[in-house]
Design a protein around this motif. Structure first.
Motif, short mmCIF file in Angstrom:
data_model
loop_
_atom_site.label_atom_id
_atom_site.label_comp_id
_atom_site.label_asym_id
_atom_site.label_seq_id
_atom_site.Cartn_x
_atom_site.Cartn_y
_atom_site.Cartn_z
N SER A 196 54.94 -5.62 22.15
CA SER A 196 55.23 -6.11 23.50
C SER A 196 53.93 -6.52 24.19
O SER A 196 53.00 -5.72 24.30
CB SER A 196 55.91 -5.02 24.34
OG SER A 196 57.14 -4.63 23.77
N GLY A 214 56.45 -13.37 28.57
CA GLY A 214 56.41 -12.12 27.82
C GLY A 214 57.00 -10.94 28.58
O GLY A 214 57.50 -11.06 29.69
N GLU A 218 58.83 -8.46 23.43
CA GLU A 218 58.41 -9.82 23.13
C GLU A 218 56.92 -9.84 22.86
O GLU A 218 56.13 -9.29 23.63
CB GLU A 218 58.74 -10.75 24.30
CG GLU A 218 58.35 -12.21 24.07
CD GLU A 218 58.74 -13.13 25.22
OE1 GLU A 218 58.38 -14.32 25.18
OE2 GLU A 218 59.40 -12.65 26.17
N SER A 219 56.53 -10.47 21.77
CA SER A 219 55.11 -10.57 21.42
C SER A 219 54.64 -12.00 21.64
O SER A 219 55.11 -12.93 20.99
CB SER A 219 54.90 -10.18 19.95
OG SER A 219 53.56 -10.44 19.55
N THR A 235 55.27 -17.29 20.88
CA THR A 235 56.03 -16.10 21.25
C THR A 235 57.18 -15.92 20.27
O THR A 235 57.69 -16.90 19.70
CB THR A 235 56.58 -16.20 22.69
OG1 THR A 235 57.47 -15.10 22.94
CG2 THR A 235 57.34 -17.49 22.90
N ASP A 236 57.60 -14.66 20.08
CA ASP A 236 58.70 -14.38 19.16
C ASP A 236 60.01 -14.12 19.90
O ASP A 236 60.89 -13.41 19.40
CB ASP A 236 58.36 -13.23 18.22
CG ASP A 236 58.20 -11.89 18.93
OD1 ASP A 236 58.30 -11.85 20.18
OD2 ASP A 236 57.97 -10.88 18.24
N SER A 237 60.16 -14.71 21.08
CA SER A 237 61.38 -14.52 21.87
C SER A 237 62.61 -15.00 21.11
O SER A 237 63.73 -14.54 21.36
CB SER A 237 61.27 -15.25 23.21
OG SER A 237 60.99 -16.62 23.02
N SER A 238 62.45 -15.94 20.18
CA SER A 238 63.57 -16.45 19.38
C SER A 238 63.82 -15.60 18.14
O SER A 238 64.76 -15.86 17.39
CB SER A 238 63.27 -17.89 18.94
OG SER A 238 62.19 -17.92 18.01
N TRP A 241 57.84 -16.10 15.52
CA TRP A 241 56.67 -16.54 16.28
C TRP A 241 56.64 -18.08 16.28
O TRP A 241 56.10 -18.70 15.37
CB TRP A 241 55.39 -15.98 15.68
CG TRP A 241 54.97 -14.66 16.26
CD1 TRP A 241 54.98 -14.30 17.57
CD2 TRP A 241 54.43 -13.53 15.54
NE1 TRP A 241 54.50 -13.01 17.73
CE2 TRP A 241 54.15 -12.52 16.50
CE3 TRP A 241 54.15 -13.29 14.20
CZ2 TRP A 241 53.61 -11.29 16.14
CZ3 TRP A 241 53.61 -12.06 13.85
CH2 TRP A 241 53.35 -11.07 14.81
N ARG A 441 60.72 -11.34 13.38
CA ARG A 441 60.57 -10.06 14.05
C ARG A 441 61.48 -8.98 13.45
O ARG A 441 61.07 -7.83 13.29
CB ARG A 441 60.83 -10.20 15.54
CG ARG A 441 60.59 -8.90 16.30
CD ARG A 441 60.65 -9.04 17.79
NE ARG A 441 60.33 -7.75 18.42
CZ ARG A 441 59.26 -7.50 19.16
NH1 ARG A 441 58.42 -8.48 19.41
NH2 ARG A 441 59.05 -6.32 19.68
#
Length: 644
Positions: A196, A214, A218-219, A235-238, A241, A441
């Motif tokens: 995170s 972020g 989330e990273s 970002t790895d929100s999906s 990354w 992730r």
């Protein structure tokens, strides 16, 4: 010429022990400025230290820029130690960790004041704007602890001011082209940067800052401004990354893909993409265990560039130059220029590793093994020789390698450490067990709370699958591990699936590792195992010193006397327990070495002992008495076969 038949594991090889340590230069941190390409190159001939190199079109061989050794020691693991813009070059000096300005014909000019104590203030990941200012990450030891700060340095006055504080950790800062904004990733304990993080943007004119991306779960990593001032970040929100672009206060995925556009952020300042003035972005990404390079168009179309690369260290681009550091199946890491108009490449610096005849090079094969928990990924290298083949009715012995970290991945590249074994008639299996990066992730988080369980199960599943396919002999599998991967290797030894194992400075006591971990990793095991003291029983259960009575696999142990990360006492305790139980083993204590051996002579001797130890355990030959090492309880091993 028709290859001769010879038992697997006994083939004469062109990859000698000397080849493992000769020409082992490493190249990192590509940077582009105008027509120039810069990078940091370390070489055993210079005691392994890193120095800045530059290549200019039409000037032939690259030049060494300065005799100043450069390296950032921020967060113990390090950070990008250079930046270049408009002919200005700023680096971090290895000896004192200060920022320096490099100019032609002048001695390096210190930009930051000396630290109160040697290396008590460490700089890293500098970035330059077009107005004579440098922003950098600063890690500073104080009487009450160590703090991270983001600082701004004026090149003219040498004044250094603190512009951001308040988080346990910061990553690499980025300056906007107009010099008004700074964007930087931040996170706080107990999170790791792949768990995170938040993206903070500071307004230097207003003296304010705010979180723009972020949060929990989330990273965010690698913030960077484009030439037009657009802010980008990965970002790895999906769940992957992916590269994102800010549009007003909203963020859009610049190219949605089930691929990873960044490595795990162990080091601050790595570059997997470079925005260009025409709106396109030079990118590298990982899919299916292999790395790729291409252009991401403004409309989100990913256009691959044809090239031999399967492992990309970093990319760089300016208004007139583009380049990368990458490796492939037939060459180790090298610097290449890219002509993005014609999509042509050319090596600037040849690979440093000794080349092997292409007919003797084992190429990585991507494996996917189905398990009840989902697919497991691996790279398989078959035994390969132009001169020899194994018996038709025999499967080869194999070396199993579980990468360290454990939040990392096996890299698909030409590596003499791999070819050393495949040219001798061993298969080599490099497992990207659950918890590895490069697969999204969800796959990365499979290890959360289960280190020493999931990784062991996944490696065992890959071995079974390879054995069923006839790729290896399950009765002749040996394993090589180091540091954190000692947890995985010893877990496999506990299950009795290994014929032997070699371990360099292995983690055998997870509780002690948790107490001794450096600041950056102080809470790493909270996520991998659990939070102490509540999870004490888990730490004992998964530590080799807690299940040593279940070990019967022959082990070769290597450990340095100056190891402050995993103390020598851990290997001494393991060897003592093996001795008491009569388990064949050897222990090589290396004077003066720390965590991660640095002396080429140590590497050479270690490989020699390893090769001879495995040959003896597998019955392929006698143990070399000239190595000055004794296999304790060798009488318990089966004698070498007559054919060996």
């Amino acid at each position: 010429m028709t290859p001769s038949e010879r038992p697997y594991g006994t083939w004469p090889s062109g990859v000698s022990l000397d080849a493992l340590v000769e020409g082992a230069a490493t190249r990192r941190w590509p940077c582009a400025d105008g027509d120039d390409l810069y990078w940091v190159e370390s070489d055993p001939d210079r005691a392994g230290r890193g120095y800045l190199r530059r290549h200019r079109p039409g000037e032939g061989a690259p030049e060494w820029v300065s005799d100043l050794a450069v390296r950032s020691r921020v967060h113990s693991f390090g950070a990008r130690p250079l930046a270049a813009r408009d002919g200005r070059v700023v680096v971090v000096g290895d000896d004192d960790q200060r920022l320096y300005l490099l100019r032609a014909g002048r001695a390096p000019e210190a930009l930051s004041p000396p630290a109160p104590e040697p290396r008590s203030v460490r700089h890293g990941a500098p970035d330059l704007d077009g107005h004579g200012r440098v922003v950098a990450l600063r890690e500073r030891d104080t009487p009450t602890g160590t703090v991270d700060e983001i600082v701004l340095v004026d090149l003219a006055s040498r004044a250094e001011s603190t512009i951001l504080t308040g988080h346990d950790f910061f990553g690499a800062p980025a300056l906007s082209p107009d010099g008004r904004h700074v964007a930087v990733v931040a996170w706080d304990d107990p999170s790791m940067p792949w768990d995170s993080t938040v993206l903070v943007e500071a307004d230097l004119l207003e003296g304010t800052s705010r979180v723009v991306l972020g949060g929990p779960g989330e990273s965010v990593t690698q913030p960077r401004y484009g030439p037009d001032g657009t802010l980008y970040a990965v970002t790895d929100s999906s769940g992957w990354w992916n590269l994102h672009r800010r549009d007003g206060d909203a963020w859009a995925n610049a190219g949605p893909s089930e691929a990873e556009f960044a490595p795990p952020p162990w080091l601050a300042g790595e570059a997997s993409y470079a925005p260009r003035a025409d709106g396109s972005i030079l990118v590298s990404w990982t899919r299916g265990g292999l790395d790729h390079v291409g252009l991401l168009t403004p409309t989100g179309v990913l256009v691959p560039l044809a090239g031999p690369w399967t492992c990309v260290v970093g990319v760089a681009a300016s208004e007139r130059a583009a380049g990368l550091i990458a490796a492939g199946p037939l060459f180790s890491e090298r610097v290449e220029r890219l002509d993005l108009a014609t999509r042509r490449t050319g090596a600037v610096v040849a690979s440093s590793a000794r080349e092997v005849d292409p007919g003797d090079v084992a190429r990585p094969q991507v494996l996917e093994v189905e398990t009840p928990a989902g697919p497991v990924h691996a790279l398989f290298y078959p035994p390969t020789s132009a001169a020899y083949v194994g018996p038709a009715n025999e499967a080869p012995p194999a070396v199993l390698h579980a990468h360290s970290g454990p939040t990392r991945r096996a890299l698909a590249q030409y590596d003499l450490d791999v070819q050393f074994w495949t040219t001798r008639g061993y298969a080599y299996l490099d497992v990207n067990y659950g918890g590895s990066t490069g697969y999204g992730r969800a796959y990365r988080e499979r290890l959360r709370g289960h280190w020493g369980v999931v990784d062991v199960e996944d490696c065992a599943a890959c071995l079974r699958a390879c054995a069923q396919r006839g790729l290896l002999d399950p009765a002749r599998v040996v394993s090589i591990g180091s540091s954190a991967s000692g947890v995985t290797t010893l877990g496999l030894a506990r299950r009795g699936v290994l014929a032997a194992a070699s371990l360099r400075y292995p983690v055998t006591d997870l509780r002690r590792l948790a107490r001794a971990s450096a600041r950056f990793e102080a809470h790493y095991l909270d996520g991998l195992v659990g939070t102490l003291p509540g999870a004490d029983a888990l730490y004992r259960e998964r530590s080799a010193l807690g299940f040593v009575d279940e070990l019967s696999t022959p082990l070769a142990l290597f450990h340095g006397t100056e190891d402050e990360v995993v103390p020598l006492a851990q290997s001494l305790a393991l060897a003592s327990a093996l001795e008491a139980r009569g388990v064949p083993h050897c222990l090589v204590v290396v004077e003066g070495e720390g965590h991660g051996f640095r002396d080429p002579a140590t590497w050479r001797r270690e490989a020699a002992v390893e090769e001879s130890f495995f040959a003896r355990v597998l019955g392929l030959g006698p143990f070399d008495p000239t190595l000055g090492v004794e296999i304790r309880h060798a009488e318990a091993l089966a004698p070498p076969t007559p054919s060996a």
